[in-house]
Design a protein around this motif. Structure first.
Motif, mmCIF file in Angstrom:
data_model
loop_
_atom_site.group_PDB
_atom_site.id
_atom_site.type_symbol
_atom_site.label_atom_id
_atom_site.label_comp_id
_atom_site.label_asym_id
_atom_site.label_seq_id
_atom_site.Cartn_x
_atom_site.Cartn_y
_atom_site.Cartn_z
ATOM 1 N N ASP A 103 18.302 4.603 4.818
ATOM 2 C CA ASP A 103 16.904 4.885 5.159
ATOM 3 C C ASP A 103 15.969 4.423 4.035
ATOM 4 O O ASP A 103 14.880 3.906 4.291
ATOM 5 N N PHE A 104 16.395 4.630 2.802
ATOM 6 C CA PHE A 104 15.583 4.174 1.678
ATOM 7 C C PHE A 104 15.440 2.657 1.701
ATOM 8 O O PHE A 104 14.360 2.110 1.454
ATOM 9 N N GLY A 105 16.545 1.975 2.030
ATOM 10 C CA GLY A 105 16.485 0.514 2.116
ATOM 11 C C GLY A 105 15.534 0.041 3.190
ATOM 12 O O GLY A 105 14.748 -0.897 2.974
ATOM 13 N N ASN A 106 15.588 0.681 4.369
ATOM 14 C CA ASN A 106 14.680 0.294 5.461
ATOM 15 C C ASN A 106 13.224 0.518 5.067
ATOM 16 O O ASN A 106 12.345 -0.298 5.359
ATOM 17 N N TRP A 107 12.969 1.660 4.433
ATOM 18 C CA TRP A 107 11.609 1.960 3.992
ATOM 19 C C TRP A 107 11.140 0.937 2.956
ATOM 20 O O TRP A 107 10.010 0.446 3.020
ATOM 21 N N LEU A 108 12.022 0.594 2.030
ATOM 22 C CA LEU A 108 11.659 -0.347 0.977
ATOM 23 C C LEU A 108 11.395 -1.735 1.553
ATOM 24 O O LEU A 108 10.469 -2.444 1.112
ATOM 25 N N HIS A 109 12.178 -2.157 2.540
ATOM 26 C CA HIS A 109 11.933 -3.442 3.200
ATOM 27 C C HIS A 109 10.516 -3.483 3.767
ATOM 28 O O HIS A 109 9.792 -4.487 3.616
ATOM 29 N N LEU A 110 10.126 -2.386 4.420
ATOM 30 C CA LEU A 110 8.793 -2.353 5.032
ATOM 31 C C LEU A 110 7.706 -2.335 3.963
ATOM 32 O O LEU A 110 6.658 -2.992 4.114
ATOM 33 N N VAL A 111 7.929 -1.616 2.881
ATOM 34 C CA VAL A 111 6.944 -1.565 1.798
ATOM 35 C C VAL A 111 6.690 -2.965 1.244
ATOM 36 O O VAL A 111 5.536 -3.405 1.085
ATOM 37 N N LEU A 112 7.748 -3.700 0.961
ATOM 38 C CA LEU A 112 7.593 -5.032 0.374
ATOM 39 C C LEU A 112 6.994 -6.017 1.360
ATOM 40 O O LEU A 112 6.229 -6.919 0.976
ATOM 41 N N LYS A 113 7.311 -5.858 2.633
ATOM 42 C CA LYS A 113 6.699 -6.723 3.646
ATOM 43 C C LYS A 113 5.179 -6.514 3.677
ATOM 44 O O LYS A 113 4.396 -7.478 3.612
ATOM 45 N N LEU A 114 4.761 -5.243 3.757
ATOM 46 C CA LEU A 114 3.327 -4.949 3.804
ATOM 47 C C LEU A 114 2.637 -5.389 2.516
ATOM 48 O O LEU A 114 1.524 -5.936 2.539
ATOM 49 N N PHE A 115 3.292 -5.156 1.379
ATOM 50 C CA PHE A 115 2.693 -5.515 0.084
ATOM 51 C C PHE A 115 2.457 -7.018 -0.023
ATOM 52 O O PHE A 115 1.362 -7.471 -0.383
ATOM 53 N N HIS A 116 3.472 -7.815 0.330
ATOM 54 C CA HIS A 116 3.332 -9.257 0.157
ATOM 55 C C HIS A 116 2.381 -9.851 1.186
ATOM 56 O O HIS A 116 1.659 -10.822 0.879
ATOM 57 N N GLU A 117 2.342 -9.316 2.384
ATOM 58 C CA GLU A 117 1.385 -9.825 3.377
ATOM 59 C C GLU A 117 -0.053 -9.529 2.943
ATOM 60 O O GLU A 117 -0.946 -10.368 3.098
ATOM 61 N N ARG A 118 -0.282 -8.354 2.385
ATOM 62 C CA ARG A 118 -1.627 -8.012 1.916
ATOM 63 C C ARG A 118 -1.975 -8.808 0.654
ATOM 64 O O ARG A 118 -3.135 -9.209 0.464
ATOM 65 N N LEU A 119 -0.978 -9.024 -0.201
ATOM 66 C CA LEU A 119 -1.222 -9.785 -1.425
ATOM 67 C C LEU A 119 -1.529 -11.245 -1.096
ATOM 68 O O LEU A 119 -2.365 -11.890 -1.765
ATOM 69 N N GLU A 120 -0.894 -11.749 -0.047
ATOM 70 C CA GLU A 120 -1.159 -13.133 0.371
ATOM 71 C C GLU A 120 -2.560 -13.249 0.964
ATOM 72 O O GLU A 120 -3.267 -14.238 0.729
ATOM 73 N N ALA A 121 -2.977 -12.225 1.717
ATOM 74 C CA ALA A 121 -4.313 -12.264 2.325
ATOM 75 C C ALA A 121 -5.408 -12.070 1.285
ATOM 76 O O ALA A 121 -6.496 -12.643 1.390
ATOM 77 N N LEU A 122 -5.144 -11.228 0.272
ATOM 78 C CA LEU A 122 -6.137 -10.949 -0.767
ATOM 79 C C LEU A 122 -5.437 -10.952 -2.117
ATOM 80 O O LEU A 122 -5.004 -9.914 -2.610
ATOM 81 N N SER B 239 1.465 3.352 3.560
ATOM 82 C CA SER B 239 1.416 2.829 4.930
ATOM 83 C C SER B 239 2.800 2.821 5.567
ATOM 84 O O SER B 239 2.958 3.147 6.754
ATOM 85 N N ALA B 240 3.819 2.454 4.793
ATOM 86 C CA ALA B 240 5.189 2.439 5.319
ATOM 87 C C ALA B 240 5.645 3.845 5.688
ATOM 88 O O ALA B 240 6.320 4.053 6.704
ATOM 89 N N THR B 241 5.272 4.811 4.871
ATOM 90 C CA THR B 241 5.649 6.203 5.154
ATOM 91 C C THR B 241 5.029 6.663 6.470
ATOM 92 O O THR B 241 5.683 7.319 7.291
ATOM 93 N N GLN B 242 3.761 6.315 6.686
ATOM 94 C CA GLN B 242 3.085 6.706 7.923
ATOM 95 C C GLN B 242 3.657 5.962 9.126
ATOM 96 O O GLN B 242 3.854 6.538 10.189
#
Length: 835
Positions: free
Chosen positions: A618-637, A655-658
């Motif tokens: 579960d921690f791995g799945n959560w971490l995958h989502l965190v890094l996905k959201l982080f890099h997509e937002r970092l790429e946009a801004l 955001s991943a937790t929610q």
């Protein structure tokens, strides 16, 4: 009038009853008392036909007979007593509500939920004593009890440290003293003679009636006729062995024509196991002890509805209810379960409200979520059971009907609680339902003529059994000095007149000594439980002291079986072609062809528990989502390395937790590990970017045709190197040593090579990114990934072709692949023949 059969006449209990009947007859003649105006009180109801038959055997000519009664049966025949609104009724469902009102009146409403059950328990203890006091004298009796309790050294009645305990005692005593009882009418009975047949333990009401009738009354014990016989002793290894031994003992006695056999219920769990074994052999059983109504399937179905009605109910709780509710389409329920398990939805509200099964289920669940008075609760619960299609099934089942009766769920029965206006919320109502079901017992319908009778040890008294089987004779279940029930101290029990430990021990010893006079008896105990050594009861140790008898022979019939070890299966899978192949599926084929056949071709997948505890995956799945959201937002801004990036990655974590709907308690393991992972990842990312590498895509779904099969997969991350080549990255949260082992032999590692095969690039790089909690982040590059990819593709084509041609898919049964394999029970590796 029942006649005494031959077994009873020749049994020591039958002879004892004949002696008692003769004594009663002689005493009545001496007193000039008419038998029809005489009541003989026996210890429990099953002795009434025994006593009646003995009287008939002594008096051959037809004539008048005394009334052989128990106090409950006698009081019931004297008039239809109905408890008043505030009387103790001995029905927990009603009494717990009365206790709550009494606590409100005593200014303890804030502690109502905590104390009501304890007040009921204490009041039921005191009610047996209060009922033994004539009603006009009961108030004076209660005053004397209060004074006596207050006078105890360190008594709790006025101690501020034991304020709640004192309140329980005071409320219970006042309640018991101010209640009317069905037995009150017995003190006004017009009799020529009253006879009390004494059991193993003194009965307060019987003794009070004996004093009340004075010269017109006398007491008799049931004589313990017959010699003490050394029973057959059986020491079992564990509980299951004890159950099997006991069932075999019963069957052996029945085979010798010793019916009925008494099976003493010392341990209800053990006894139910024995009963199941005997039932499988078609043995007719009369259960006089029963079991808690709460343990029946009917009670579980009703409680399942209440658990499902909770606003934030788990997905498993609602699905469990839906599967037992006929009104819901089984196919739709299964489809909803598959959807939720596939997406890891733990709470029911995670299912889309527009889903067909959610619309139907939620309408019913919402009808049980608001607070209301008890009578309204029962009406609405009955309506919900009908809407779910469960009510008719409960009403047509013996245990289900008992559940409906205990909770007043039959039409109109709720009017008993119409006077209660206090609103109860769903948790309070559920607690009331649970306490009512816990306190009630269910006894199945008795056969006309039973071969085996389940009963307590004390109720062997005066009953002619062909044999007695007594399991549970260990130091825990049959103690020489039993612990008194309830919260009363020894001093309080002495003042109140409740049975002391010494009196309970004497009653237990008397019951044991009486059982030893049975013509045939088996005594069983287990030598271990839960890995701990267990001694036999002190009664058993005392019995064998100085005699050292050998254990009896095992009554079970031994069967000689010819070993038939299994062989590894060799299925073929050409009739089950796959249209697509994932990295994990091909990994299964490489690890064990049979696992591939079972899990991929037959699709026999395990169903994960929706309510399982949060773990490393579960921690791995959560971490995958965190890094996905982080890099997509970092790429946009784009944000330079520093506080800005720290804030951005923390926002991604929130955001991943929610998005995963993780509650605060579920997020705690992640919250503890996240700062170390984050603080190790950001410096690595800065060095990574300094080499000219840029993020391209995360959680990338890819599909690559390869002959008759398509390779499919989700790549954790794809970066672009300065020359434009792809860098495939797979995240790992395992130990660094495990990750390093993955790249040691390129052709043995299928994961990165498979992901490389999903991309059309001829040249690329691939690496595992170990996101450590303690050691920071480190990249492990697979240097020969292109060669490994080409070899993998060639291997896949070759393997799929051979499977299509009917090649066998053997179970290898080697290495770590078997340790946690979901198909191990199918290949039956543990039963293979060892060559």
């Amino acid at each position: 009038m029942p006649a005494m059969d031959e077994i009873a006449k020749n049994h020591h209990a039958g002879r004892a009853w004949l002696a008692v009947a003769a004594q009663i007859s002689e005493a009545l003649a001496q007193r000039g008392a008419h038998p029809a105006r005489t009541v003989v009180l026996v210890p429990y109801a099953q002795l009434m036909p025994q006593a009646t038959a003995a009287w008939a055997a002594v008096h051959d000519a037809a004539g008048f007979s005394p009334r052989f009664e128990t106090t409950m049966n006698w009081a019931g025949s004297e008039g239809g007593f109905v408890p008043g609104p505030s009387d103790i009724s001995f029905d927990t469902a009603s009494d717990v509500l009365t206790a709550a009102m009494l606590l409100d009146g005593a200014g303890l409403g804030a502690s109502r939920e905590m104390l009501a059950g304890r007040v009921v328990e204490a009041a039921h203890d005191l009610a047996r004593l209060a009922a033994a006091v004539p009603e006009p004298q009961r108030a004076r009796w209660a005053d004397g009890m209060r004074v006596a309790l207050a006078g105890l050294p360190g008594g709790m009645m006025d101690s501020p440290l034991l304020r709640l305990e004192a309140a329980v005692a005071q409320v219970a005593l006042a309640w018991a003293a101010n209640s009317s009882y069905a037995s009150d009418i017995l003190f006004a009975a017009d009799l020529d003679c009253f006879v009390l047949i004494e059991g193993f333990q003194s009965d307060p009401l019987g003794q009070a009636l004996l004093r009340h009738f004075g010269r017109r009354a006398f007491a008799l014990p049931v004589p313990a006729d017959g010699p003490v016989v050394m029973p057959a002793l059986h020491a079992a290894a564990h509980s299951e062995d004890e159950a099997a031994l006991a069932a075999a003992c019963v069957l052996a006695h029945l085979a010798q024509g010793r019916a009925p056999v008494a099976l003493v219920a010392q341990d209800r769990t053990l006894t139910r196991r024995i009963r199941a074994m005997l039932g499988a052999r078609g043995v007719l059983i009369r259960d006089e002890t029963g079991w808690k109504l709460s343990t029946t399937r009917a009670a579980a179905q009703l409680m399942g509805l209440l658990r499902a009605a909770v606003r934030d109910a788990s997905a498993d709780a609602v699905l469990d209810w839906l599967k037992n509710a006929p009104a819901f389409d089984a196919g739709e329920v299964t489809a909803a379960e598959v959807l939720m398990r596939r997406n890891g939805v733990r709470e029911w509200r995670g299912l889309a409200p527009s889903h067909a099964i959610a619309v139907q289920a939620n309408a019913l669940r919402e009808s049980l979520q608001a607070g209301r008075p008890l009578a309204r609760w029962l009406q609405d619960l009955r309506a919900a059971l009908r809407a779910a299609g469960q009510f008719e099934g409960l009403a047509n089942d013996a245990a289900g009907d008992a559940v409906l009766s205990a909770l007043r769920l039959h039409e109109g029965a709720e009017s008993e609680f119409a006077h209660l206006s206090r609103r109860m919320d769903l948790p309070a109502f559920t607690a009331w339902v649970n306490s009512a079901l816990e306190a009630a017992s269910f006894k199945p319908v008795h056969p006309a003529r039973a071969q085996v009778v389940l009963l307590p040890l004390s109720q062997l008294l005066g009953r002619p059994f062909g044999a007695v089987v007594l399991p549970g004779c260990d130091e825990v279940r049959l103690p020489v000095s039993p612990e008194p029930a309830g919260a009363w101290t020894a001093a309080q029990r002495a003042v109140l007149g409740l049975p002391s430990r010494e009196e309970l021990a004497a009653a237990g010893r008397a019951a044991w000594n009486y059982a030893l006079r049975s013509p045939r008896m088996d005594v069983l105990w287990r030598k271990s439980e839960g890995g701990e050594h267990l001694l036999s009861s002190g009664f058993v140790q005392e019995l064998v002291l100085g005699q050292s008898p050998a254990n009896a022979a095992d009554p079970r019939h031994q069967r000689e079986l010819v070993p038939q070890p299994g062989k590894p299966p060799l299925p073929v899978g050409q009739a089950l072609p796959l249209e697509q192949l994932s990295a994990s599926a091909y990994g299964d084929l490489r690890a064990c062809p049979y696992r591939f056949f079972a899990l991929r071709q037959l699709r026999l997948q395990e169903s994960d528990e929706l309510e399982s505890e949060v773990d490393k995956r579960d921690f791995g799945n959560w971490l995958h989502l965190v890094l996905k959201l982080f890099h997509e937002r970092l790429e946009a801004l784009p944000v330079p390395d520093g506080p800005g990036r720290l804030a951005l990655i923390d926002e991604a974590a929130d955001s991943a937790t929610q998005e995963l709907r993780l509650g605060h308690s579920e997020f705690l393991p992640f919250a503890a590990a996240w700062p170390q992972v984050r603080d190790g990842y950001l410096p690595w990312l800065a060095k990574h970017e300094a080499q000219g590498v840029r993020f391209d895509e995360a959680e990338a779904e890819r599909r690559q045709p390869l002959g008759d099969v398509a390779l499919v997969g989700r790549i954790d991350r794809i970066d672009r190197l300065p020359d434009g080549k792809a860098l495939v990255i797979d995240y790992k949260t395992e130990s660094r040593a495990t990750t390093a082992d993955r790249i040691r032999e390129p052709t043995e590692d299928t994961q990165l090579a498979f992901y490389a095969a999903l991309l059309p690039d001829d040249e690329l790089q691939a690496a595992y990114l170990n996101l450590g909690e303690r050691d920071g982040t480190k990249s492990y590059e697979q240097l020969d990934v292109v060669a490994a990819r080409d070899a993998l593709v060639e291997g896949i084509v070759h393997d799929m072709k051979r499977i299509g041609q009917g090649a066998a898919l053997p179970a290898l049964g080697e290495g770590k692949a078997c340790d946690y394999c979901a198909a191990r029970g199918l290949c039956r590796k543990d039963f293979w023949e060892v060559v």
